[in-house]
Scaffold this active site. Structure first.
Site, mmCIF file in Angstrom:
data_model
loop_
_atom_site.group_PDB
_atom_site.id
_atom_site.type_symbol
_atom_site.label_atom_id
_atom_site.label_comp_id
_atom_site.label_asym_id
_atom_site.label_seq_id
_atom_site.Cartn_x
_atom_site.Cartn_y
_atom_site.Cartn_z
ATOM 1 N N LYS A 183 -22.329 -103.761 -5.003
ATOM 2 C CA LYS A 183 -21.896 -104.897 -5.803
ATOM 3 C C LYS A 183 -23.099 -105.490 -6.506
ATOM 4 O O LYS A 183 -23.958 -106.101 -5.881
ATOM 5 C CB LYS A 183 -21.232 -105.983 -4.946
ATOM 6 C CG LYS A 183 -20.549 -107.042 -5.830
ATOM 7 C CD LYS A 183 -20.556 -108.440 -5.240
ATOM 8 C CE LYS A 183 -21.893 -109.111 -5.308
ATOM 9 N NZ LYS A 183 -22.257 -109.491 -6.739
ATOM 10 N N GLU A 259 -33.711 -107.680 1.992
ATOM 11 C CA GLU A 259 -34.880 -107.920 1.134
ATOM 12 C C GLU A 259 -34.667 -109.295 0.525
ATOM 13 O O GLU A 259 -33.872 -109.452 -0.393
ATOM 14 C CB GLU A 259 -34.968 -106.839 0.054
ATOM 15 C CG GLU A 259 -35.320 -105.473 0.582
ATOM 16 C CD GLU A 259 -36.773 -105.366 1.012
ATOM 17 O OE1 GLU A 259 -37.140 -104.329 1.587
ATOM 18 O OE2 GLU A 259 -37.549 -106.314 0.773
ATOM 19 N N LEU A 260 -35.360 -110.298 1.055
ATOM 20 C CA LEU A 260 -35.006 -111.679 0.764
ATOM 21 C C LEU A 260 -36.106 -112.394 -0.043
ATOM 22 O O LEU A 260 -36.926 -111.768 -0.699
ATOM 23 C CB LEU A 260 -34.706 -112.402 2.071
ATOM 24 C CG LEU A 260 -33.623 -111.709 2.943
ATOM 25 C CD1 LEU A 260 -33.403 -112.475 4.242
ATOM 26 C CD2 LEU A 260 -32.323 -111.526 2.190
ATOM 27 N N CYS A 293 -39.407 -111.607 -6.606
ATOM 28 C CA CYS A 293 -39.515 -112.009 -5.196
ATOM 29 C C CYS A 293 -40.973 -112.043 -4.745
ATOM 30 O O CYS A 293 -41.332 -112.797 -3.859
ATOM 31 C CB CYS A 293 -38.755 -111.026 -4.337
ATOM 32 S SG CYS A 293 -39.306 -109.326 -4.557
ATOM 33 N N GLU A 390 -39.344 -121.328 -3.634
ATOM 34 C CA GLU A 390 -39.548 -120.195 -4.553
ATOM 35 C C GLU A 390 -39.309 -120.722 -5.971
ATOM 36 O O GLU A 390 -38.199 -121.086 -6.324
ATOM 37 C CB GLU A 390 -38.527 -119.115 -4.212
ATOM 38 C CG GLU A 390 -38.828 -117.757 -4.692
ATOM 39 C CD GLU A 390 -37.847 -116.740 -4.100
ATOM 40 O OE1 GLU A 390 -36.689 -117.071 -3.846
ATOM 41 O OE2 GLU A 390 -38.276 -115.612 -3.894
#
Ligand SMILES: NC(=O)c1ccc[n+]([C@@H]2O[C@H](COP(=O)([O-])OP(=O)(O)OC[C@H]3O[C@@H](n4cnc5c(N)ncnc54)[C@H](O)[C@@H]3O)[C@@H](O)[C@H]2O)c1
Ligand SMILES: O=C[C@H](O)CS(=O)(=O)O
Length: 487
Positions: A183, A259-260, A293, A390
């Protein structure tokens, strides 16, 4: 379909094919995709939900036995055909990526090739998915360790690298013998659809790779996380959503790759090569307008060189061309949506309100829309929101420090642990600081040129598992101990 004036003939041709392919006869609902550079409508894609997600899982499940039974070489041949088609269409794919995501065209081209290289690398690495023969503990026994594909994988990917975050998951999964349901992010579904279109041309059997596009992620994710047929979930996105998905996967005890988010420190010591460090700051801060990221989020400069570093960085930032990614000289494209602009403005406002100074920028760009001016803040402190958030925007925030111990403590004072950058020419310091930093990746006098052969991933709340490298392939297999008696 009307020809897009900013696309080449090849780009328009692939966009037309992608939009046609992205509509599904069996899915009436659609959602619109817009260009973040000017808000213009690009096209509609199928808005799928639970039923279509279940159909995709069923197709992946049906395809799994035959795909897993193929030899690694047979799977590699098909993956390599996909790799070649992506490279043959790289310019057009890059134009589509820039159109829907906004990054400068040169960066988009870099992402397409970077993402394709994972396919080539894992096509080969799949042939080296060795098991073990364990020295026996008894004369009449033999001990074998097999590595077998996990099965059906669910994948959910972000908008900021809408092509490479898909190939970085799909290629190891398929090389290991898994099948997959992906998705993509609702802001950038076209890159995913184009990859699927080329995969079909490459000869992927029906059901091996399935793209599910949706305006709202929750319905699709709810089916992927609840299905007992989905044995692994691979997610790339925010830590907030990663935690939601982790909870949802608990009921079926799925394997997880996460994977953040990140909050990368960029540490410059007095002995660093300042020109190299400034070039590194420009590369790691402003790639994708800071929407990465591993983007530099906090710049720590030791007191002896801070003034010189700030002046060099200001000079390097001063004339960064800001504009639509398809314009040849653009270095900084638009942010992805109005919420992103508001968040960056809020972080900058909070820092300025608490005593930081804007040496450059500090406001949305005069172009308006989703453009933000490249910004350089100094005298930034840990109590400001920008230190723990972030940024995901073109804002360089500079902090001071005096000692190694002080900067290690500051750099580690975050729930995140993805990437860190260290600039020093003292080899002892490289090891003292590099080993003390709580991050999955530490780049030393380098800008962390991520590549397929090295493990990419974080610690703490930046994620679980690795993507790329043989570790990334192992994340898609189960270990089976075969104990043979009566020999
Ligand atoms: N570590 C990495 O490799 C890596 C790479 C790229 C981006 N990221 C991170 O991703 C974030 C930016 O991407 P984003 O804004 O797309 O992140 P996001 O978490 O908002 O969305 C990521 C994906 O999750 C889906 N999603 C959103 N809410 C969901 C929910 N409740 N349930 C299920 N799925 C949901 C989205 O549709 C999208 O496909 C940043 O935090 C960035 O650091 C990490
Ligand atoms: O946004 C995060 C991506 O993983 C960045 S990279 O292309 O892998 O460096």
């Amino acid at each position: 379909m009307t020809m897009h004036p900013d696309l080449s003939p090849a780009g328009n041709a692939l966009l037309a094919r992608t939009l046609a392919y992205g509509k599904r006869a069996d899915v009436a609902a659609t959602f619109a995709v817009h260009n973040p550079a000017d808000g213009s409508f690009i096209g509609d894609v199928a808005d799928m939900g639970a039923p279509e997600t279940q159909r995709a899982i069923d197709a992946a499940k049906a395809a799994f036995p035959a795909w897993a039974a193929r030899t690694a070489r047979e799977r590699a041949d098909i993956l390599r055909a996909w790799f070649r088609l992506i490279l043959e269409n790289q310019e057009a794919l890059a134009e589509i990526l820039t159109l829907e995501q906004g990054k400068p065209r040169a960066e988009a081209l870099g992402e397409i090739v970077f993402g394709a290289n994972f396919i080539e690398w894992f096509a080969e690495e799949g042939k080296r998915l060795y098991g073990d023969i364990v020295p026996t503990h008894a004369p009449d026994k033999r001990c074998l360790v097999l590595k077998q594909p996990i099965g059906v994988v669910g994948a959910i990917t972000p908008w900021n690298f809408p092509s490479s975050m898909i190939t970085r998951k799909v290629s190891p999964a398929l090389a290991a013998g898994c099948t997959i349901v992906v998705k993509p992010a609702e802001d950038t579904p076209l890159s995913a659809i184009a990859l699927q279109l080329l995969a079909e041309e490459a000869g992927f059997p029906e059901g091996v790779m399935n793209i599910v596009t949706a305006k709202r992620a929750e319905a699709v994710a709810g089916v992927l996380t609840a299905s007992p047929d989905v044995r692994k979930l691979s997610f790339t996105g925010s830590t907030r959503v990663g935690k939601i998905l982790m909870r949802q996967c608990a009921d079926t005890v799925k394997k997880l790759s996460l994977e953040l988010g990140g909050n990368s420190p960029f540490i410059v010591f007095d002995d660093a090569d300042l020109d190299a460090a400034v070039a590194g700051a420009m590369a790691t801060k402003f790639r994708n307008a800071g929407q990465a990221c591993v983007a530099t989020n906090r710049i720590y400069v030791q007191s002896g060189v801070r003034a010189a570093f700030v002046e060099k960085l200001r000079a390097a930032m001063e004339d960064l061309p800001v504009g639509p990614g398809l314009e040849a000289d653009t270095r900084i494209g638009p942010l992805i949506n109005p919420a992103a602009v508001a968040k960056v403005q809020e972080l900058v406002g909070d820092a300025l309100g608490k005593g930081a100074e804007a040496v450059l920028g500090g406001t949305p760009h005069p172009r308006g829309g989703l453009f933000f001016a490249p910004t350089l803040l100094v005298d930034v402190r840990a109590d400001m929101a920008i230190a723990s958030t972030e940024i995901f925007g073109p804002v360089a925030a500079v902090y001071g420090f005096e000692t190694e111990a002080e900067v290690i403590a500051a750099a580690n004072d975050t729930p995140y642990g993805l990437a860190a950058f260290l600039w020093t020419r003292d080899i002892g310091r490289v090891f003292r600081v590099g080993e003390a930093l709580e991050y999955g990746m530490v780049a030393v006098n380098e800008t962390l040129t991520s590549n397929p052969a090295t493990p990419f991933g974080g610690v703490k709340e930046s994620g679980l598992g690795r993507e790329g490298s043989r570790y990334g392939l192992e994340d898609f297999v189960e270990i089976k101990y075969l104990a043979l008696g009566g020999i």
